[in-house]
Write an enzyme that holds these catalytic residues in place. Structure first.
Site, PDB file in Angstrom:
ATOM      1  N   GLY A 207      41.159  53.166  37.953  1.00 59.97           N
ATOM      2  CA  GLY A 207      40.610  52.460  36.801  1.00 59.97           C
ATOM      3  C   GLY A 207      39.208  51.952  37.046  1.00 59.97           C
ATOM      4  O   GLY A 207      38.804  50.921  36.511  1.00 59.97           O
TER       5      GLY A 207
ATOM      6  N   GLY B 273      36.279  47.554  33.239  1.00 57.03           N
ATOM      7  CA  GLY B 273      36.924  46.331  33.674  1.00 57.03           C
ATOM      8  C   GLY B 273      36.480  45.893  35.052  1.00 57.03           C
ATOM      9  O   GLY B 273      35.336  46.117  35.457  1.00 57.03           O
ATOM     10  N   ILE B 274      37.390  45.271  35.813  1.00 57.30           N
ATOM     11  CA  ILE B 274      37.040  44.827  37.156  1.00 57.30           C
ATOM     12  C   ILE B 274      36.963  46.001  38.127  1.00 57.30           C
ATOM     13  O   ILE B 274      36.403  45.874  39.212  1.00 57.30           O
ATOM     14  CB  ILE B 274      38.019  43.759  37.686  1.00 57.30           C
ATOM     15  CG1 ILE B 274      39.420  44.335  37.876  1.00 57.30           C
ATOM     16  CG2 ILE B 274      38.047  42.546  36.769  1.00 57.30           C
ATOM     17  CD1 ILE B 274      40.374  43.368  38.547  1.00 57.30           C
ATOM     18  N   GLY B 275      37.505  47.150  37.723  1.00 53.18           N
ATOM     19  CA  GLY B 275      37.436  48.326  38.587  1.00 53.18           C
ATOM     20  C   GLY B 275      36.015  48.811  38.793  1.00 53.18           C
ATOM     21  O   GLY B 275      35.655  49.266  39.887  1.00 53.18           O
TER      22      GLY B 275
ATOM     23  N   TYR C 254      54.763  43.428  30.340  1.00 55.99           N
ATOM     24  CA  TYR C 254      53.592  43.285  31.199  1.00 55.99           C
ATOM     25  C   TYR C 254      53.917  42.416  32.414  1.00 55.99           C
ATOM     26  O   TYR C 254      53.596  42.769  33.557  1.00 55.99           O
ATOM     27  CB  TYR C 254      52.440  42.670  30.410  1.00 55.99           C
ATOM     28  CG  TYR C 254      51.186  42.467  31.232  1.00 55.99           C
ATOM     29  CD1 TYR C 254      50.492  43.550  31.754  1.00 55.99           C
ATOM     30  CD2 TYR C 254      50.688  41.187  31.476  1.00 55.99           C
ATOM     31  CE1 TYR C 254      49.335  43.375  32.507  1.00 55.99           C
ATOM     32  CE2 TYR C 254      49.528  40.996  32.221  1.00 55.99           C
ATOM     33  CZ  TYR C 254      48.863  42.088  32.735  1.00 55.99           C
ATOM     34  OH  TYR C 254      47.722  41.913  33.486  1.00 55.99           O
TER      35      TYR C 254
END
Length: 289
Positions: free
Chosen positions: A21, A25-27, A171
């Site tokens: 990922g 995002g944080i990836g 989740y």
């Protein structure tokens, strides 16, 4: 004490990393900082266009960086196997990718979508890459979870959530599975005498694509921190000499305590065996040593 920042990272020349990922995002900042500090980084993502654009963005920030795209769909075990087969060297595996609070759905292999993507996909990927990690001195596996794991429950009689499906409940269950897996991986590596360091992280409330398309969207730009800040726990876990196996690291790289359920060795062992049965990945590198 001065807070840890990516500027504290050591030189990673000669080290190879896979970040799932990593296109967003944080990836993305995770992959960017690893590359900035000299690691060879594979941006593992499902969408080729977005993955290649992430590679281009990293190269614009870090000209000459060793970075490449690798197609990986964690919701498809055949894709996981194909990706793993193409990796030749690996020191750092960042199990970062995830989906959150999506409507009921199933992976290509028939698993509930959030559990199948967030946990089973990463379980299989780690197991398939384990021979490379076991052969690499100082190898690390970082699995990104969430404080949502605190509310997670696992009913082994209803892993498909056919009786009742709730987006947040599904989740939380997948994030609990992430913690259980990361801690059990460390226990099994220690028992097998494999010099592997496995940790789990919680990035904090971060403005990533997950929340931008979910119920937390109104909070973006108000209370949610930028993705670069959310990447700090992963980068610290992947590179700091102060990290120990089995640690749970949160925002600003602070040491956290997982929920009591997440620390259950009995639950972790059962989840491991069920996950191995469902994915067909047996972690042979941890057996018979």
């Amino acid at each position: 004490m001065t807070a840890w920042t990516p500027a504290s990272m050591p030189d990673l020349s000669g080290r190879s990393a896979v970040v799932t990922g990593a296109n967003s995002g944080i990836g993305f900042p995770t992959a960017l900082e690893l590359a900035r500090h000299g690691a060879h980084v594979v941006v593992a993502a499902r969408d080729q266009g977005r993955g290649e654009e992430a590679v281009a963005r990293i190269l614009r920030e870090v000209p000459g960086a060793q970075v490449e795209y690798g197609r990986l769909d964690l919701a498809d075990l055949s894709s996981v196997r194909d990706f793993a087969a193409g990796v030749r060297k690996l020191d750092l595996l960042i199990n970062n990718a995830g989906i959150a609070m999506v409507p009921r759905g199933k992976t290509k292999d028939g698993f509930e979508m959030q559990f199948g993507t967030n946990h089973l996909g990463h379980f299989a990927l780690t197991g398939l890459l384990l021979p490379l990690l076991a052969a690499a001195p100082g190898a690390r596996v970082v699995t990104v979870s969430s404080d949502a794991h605190n509310a997670g429950r696992i009913d082994f009689d209803d892993l498909g959530l056919e009786r009742r499906y709730g987006r947040m409940a599904a989740y939380g269950r997948s994030k609990l599975a992430n913690v259980l897996f990361a801690l059990e991986l460390q226990r099994r590596a220690d028992k097998a005498g494999v010099g592997l360091l496995s940790t789990v992280t919680h990035p904090g409330a971060t403005a990533t694509r997950i929340v931008k398309v979910g119920p937390l969207q109104p909070l973006v730009g108000l209370v949610l921190k930028p993705a670069a800040a959310g990447a700090v726990p992963s980068l610290y876990a992947a590179t700091s000499p102060d990290v120990r196996g089995g640690e749970f690291l949160g925002p600003k790289a602070k040491l956290l305590v997982p929920s009591e359920r997440a620390r259950s060795e009995e639950l972790a062992a059962r989840l491991w065996e069920v996950s191995a049965e469902l994915t067909g990945v047996r972690f042979e590198a941890l057996a018979g040593r």
